[in-house]
Write a protein that holds these residues in place. Structure first.
Motif, PDB file in Angstrom:
ATOM      1  N   THR A 113     -17.100 -65.782 -32.637  1.00  8.81           N
ATOM      2  CA  THR A 113     -15.358 -65.692 -33.100  1.00  8.81           C
ATOM      3  C   THR A 113     -14.855 -64.945 -31.872  1.00  8.81           C
ATOM      4  N   GLY A 114     -15.540 -64.405 -31.015  1.00 12.67           N
ATOM      5  CA  GLY A 114     -14.728 -63.974 -29.701  1.00 12.67           C
ATOM      6  C   GLY A 114     -14.350 -62.434 -30.092  1.00 12.67           C
ATOM      7  N   GLY A 115     -14.712 -61.960 -31.265  1.00 15.17           N
ATOM      8  CA  GLY A 115     -14.480 -60.483 -31.695  1.00 15.17           C
ATOM      9  C   GLY A 115     -15.423 -59.458 -30.845  1.00 15.17           C
ATOM     10  N   GLY A 116     -15.038 -58.243 -30.981  1.00 13.43           N
ATOM     11  CA  GLY A 116     -15.550 -57.264 -30.211  1.00 13.43           C
ATOM     12  C   GLY A 116     -16.377 -56.429 -31.117  1.00 13.43           C
ATOM     13  N   ARG A 117     -16.810 -55.280 -30.751  1.00 21.68           N
ATOM     14  CA  ARG A 117     -17.597 -54.288 -31.539  1.00 21.68           C
ATOM     15  C   ARG A 117     -17.225 -54.189 -32.878  1.00 21.68           C
ATOM     16  N   THR A 118     -16.111 -54.065 -33.144  1.00 21.68           N
ATOM     17  CA  THR A 118     -15.322 -54.007 -34.642  1.00 21.68           C
ATOM     18  C   THR A 118     -15.966 -55.105 -35.492  1.00 21.68           C
ATOM     19  N   THR A 119     -15.652 -56.212 -35.028  1.00 23.25           N
ATOM     20  CA  THR A 119     -16.160 -57.545 -35.602  1.00 23.25           C
ATOM     21  C   THR A 119     -17.809 -57.462 -35.849  1.00 23.25           C
ATOM     22  N   GLN A 120     -18.347 -57.113 -34.788  1.00 22.38           N
ATOM     23  CA  GLN A 120     -19.793 -56.934 -34.969  1.00 22.38           C
ATOM     24  C   GLN A 120     -20.284 -55.773 -36.085  1.00 22.38           C
ATOM     25  N   LEU A 121     -19.660 -54.755 -36.142  1.00 18.06           N
ATOM     26  CA  LEU A 121     -19.918 -53.644 -37.072  1.00 18.06           C
ATOM     27  C   LEU A 121     -19.563 -54.252 -38.674  1.00 18.06           C
ATOM     28  N   VAL A 122     -18.375 -54.775 -38.700  1.00 19.08           N
ATOM     29  CA  VAL A 122     -17.803 -55.244 -40.010  1.00 19.08           C
ATOM     30  C   VAL A 122     -18.968 -56.433 -40.467  1.00 19.08           C
ATOM     31  N   SER A 123     -19.326 -57.255 -39.541  1.00 18.74           N
ATOM     32  CA  SER A 123     -19.879 -58.304 -40.055  1.00 18.74           C
ATOM     33  C   SER A 123     -21.417 -57.703 -40.500  1.00 18.74           C
ATOM     34  N   ALA A 124     -22.030 -57.046 -39.817  1.00 22.40           N
ATOM     35  CA  ALA A 124     -23.345 -56.052 -39.999  1.00 22.40           C
ATOM     36  C   ALA A 124     -23.223 -55.479 -41.506  1.00 22.40           C
TER      37      ALA A 124
END
Length: 133
Positions: A113-124
């Motif tokens: 999605t082109g997201g960053g660390r926040t996207t990774q943590l929210v998805s996890a």
């Protein structure tokens, strides 16, 4: 209603997916980055050596279709005490292994999605909540 079965080939594929997991997508690149291209040879050897293990578990699963999995095989081979140890080992391994697996999956979502660390943590975090449900 006919009850479906799992072929040995399907069992091998499932076992390889479980053993190698998400590492099959990220580990070779990381290893090559750190140790050079020759590290990919060792990764290929690992994959080849995993096939007999996967075939063994697939054959056991076909021969002894039971929801207990490895615990069932331990009970049949070594008795109830060994099955209990194996069962509890798997039970305690999930809380240790699930967060890193969710982190890998979150990283894939962030990259896609082109997201960053926040996207990774929210998805996890969302995956952990869904797995727990």
């Amino acid at each position: 209603m006919e009850r479906g079965g799992l072929t040995v080939t399907q069992g091998v594929a499932l076992m390889l997916g479980a053993v190698l997991g998400t590492g099959v997508l990220s580990l070779p690149g990381l290893a090559a980055e750190v140790a050079g291209p020759a590290s990919l040879v060792s990764w290929a050897v690992l994959v080849v050596l995993s096939v007999p293990l996967a075939a063994t578990f697939a054959a056991l699963g076909a021969r002894h279709p039971d929801g207990g999995g490895v615990s069932t095989y331990a009970r049949r081979a070594f008795g109830a005490r060994a099955a209990t140890v194996v069962g509890w080992s798997f039970f305690f391994a999930v809380p240790v292994g699930a967060p890193p697996a969710a982190g890998f999956a979150g990283a894939y979502v962030a990259d896609a999605t082109g997201g960053g660390r926040t996207t990774q943590l929210v998805s996890a975090g969302m995956l952990m909540v869904l797995w727990g449900a």
